[in-house]
Design an enzyme around this catalytic site. Structure first.
Site, short mmCIF file in Angstrom:
data_model
loop_
_atom_site.label_atom_id
_atom_site.label_comp_id
_atom_site.label_asym_id
_atom_site.label_seq_id
_atom_site.Cartn_x
_atom_site.Cartn_y
_atom_site.Cartn_z
CG PHE A 1 -5.85 -15.76 -16.23
CD1 PHE A 1 -5.23 -15.05 -17.25
CD2 PHE A 1 -5.09 -16.58 -15.43
CE1 PHE A 1 -3.86 -15.16 -17.45
CE2 PHE A 1 -3.72 -16.70 -15.63
CZ PHE A 1 -3.11 -15.99 -16.64
CB CYS B 1 -10.63 -21.35 -1.90
SG CYS B 1 -9.20 -22.46 -1.89
CB CYS C 1 -3.46 -20.24 2.15
SG CYS C 1 -3.83 -21.83 1.38
CB CYS D 1 -5.01 -16.51 0.20
SG CYS D 1 -5.97 -16.54 -1.32
CG ASP D 2 -1.32 -13.55 -3.93
OD1 ASP D 2 -2.12 -14.42 -4.33
OD2 ASP D 2 -0.19 -13.40 -4.41
CB THR D 3 -6.39 -14.75 -5.21
OG1 THR D 3 -5.09 -15.10 -5.65
CG2 THR D 3 -7.29 -14.56 -6.41
CD GLU E 1 -2.94 -20.76 -12.61
OE1 GLU E 1 -1.88 -20.40 -13.14
OE2 GLU E 1 -3.71 -19.96 -12.04
CG HIS F 1 1.37 -11.84 -12.36
ND1 HIS F 1 2.11 -12.98 -12.13
CD2 HIS F 1 0.50 -11.73 -11.32
CE1 HIS F 1 1.68 -13.54 -11.01
NE2 HIS F 1 0.73 -12.81 -10.49
S1 SF4 Z 1 -3.83 -19.59 -1.72
FE1 SF4 Z 1 -5.96 -18.85 -1.66
S2 SF4 Z 1 -6.91 -19.69 -3.50
FE2 SF4 Z 1 -5.01 -20.85 -3.18
S3 SF4 Z 1 -5.62 -22.64 -1.96
FE3 SF4 Z 1 -5.03 -21.07 -0.49
S4 SF4 Z 1 -6.94 -19.98 0.04
FE4 SF4 Z 1 -7.32 -21.16 -1.85
#
Ligand code: SF4
Length: 195
Positions: free
Chosen positions: A23, A29, A33, A36-38, A92, A189
């Site tokens: 990865f 970004c 969102c 968003c969990d990242t 992705e 995961h």
């Molecule tokens: S979930 Fe996070 S990484 Fe995905 S589009 Fe939304 S803000 Fe961007």
């Protein structure tokens, strides 16, 4: 390119679940969102050579560009160099930006996880929609063309609340049984406690 992290694991979601992959997580970004969990904002500047050197340490040929939003930074030179090494290149994306430099003609697999914004990417091989519960408007997702008919996935949203998650999972299963063009995607995961 600003890269948040490069790591080796198994793909946890969707069509390629269980596939060992490297990865490459791009920083940043274009969307924000709420679910968003990242953590993708931090990162370090890496050259194409440095990215290739890091990604080539592992035995798999499957490379996943993820984020953040990888279409913001992905370049023809990185893609061509990895292809020359025989890598299978998978991206992705939230699908809200077109792939630059005609990369849609060369990337091997495009997974689109749409958010609340128009889709502009040129091709969708796999559609992965985050499902928030009964009543979600699915009309715009149903209308999206997907290269592989069996690659329309619904993935229950993880809202970090066990009771609400149970309800969302039940709603997702219910919806799929009523609309069998969709399949279930789980974040395996997280279930396995791996990255
Ligand atoms: S979930 Fe996070 S990484 Fe995905 S589009 Fe939304 S803000 Fe961007």
């Amino acid at each position: 390119m600003k890269i948040n992290e490069i790591f080796y694991s198994l793909q946890g979601e969707g069509h390629w679940t269980g596939t060992p992959a490297v990865f490459i997580r791009f920083s940043g970004c274009n969307l924000h969102c709420g679910f968003c969990d990242t953590e993708h904002n931090s990162g370090r500047e890496l050259s194409v050579d440095e990215i290739i050197s890091e990604a080539s340490k592992y035995p798999t040929q499957h490379i996943i560009f993820t984020g953040g939003e990888p279409t913001l930074q992905l370049t023809r030179s990185l893609v061509d160099r990895l292809h020359q090494l025989g890598k299978y290149l998978h991206i992705e994306t939230n699908g809200t930006l077109p792939l630059p430099d005609r990369l849609d003609e060369t990337i091997d697999w495009i997974t689109v996880s749409p958010k609340d914004a128009p889709i502009k990417i040129q091709r969708i091989d796999e559609l992965k929609v985050i499902f928030h519960g009964a009543g979600q408007n699915m009309a715009s997702f149903d209308a999206l063309p997907v290269t592989h008919a069996d690659c329309r996935y619904l993935q229950p949203c993880d809202v970090n609340n066990p009771d609400t998650n149970v309800r969302i999972i039940a709603d997702t299963i219910d919806y799929i049984k009523q609309h069998p063009q969709w399949r279930l995607s789980l974040q395996t995961h997280k279930l396995l406690g791996i990255r």
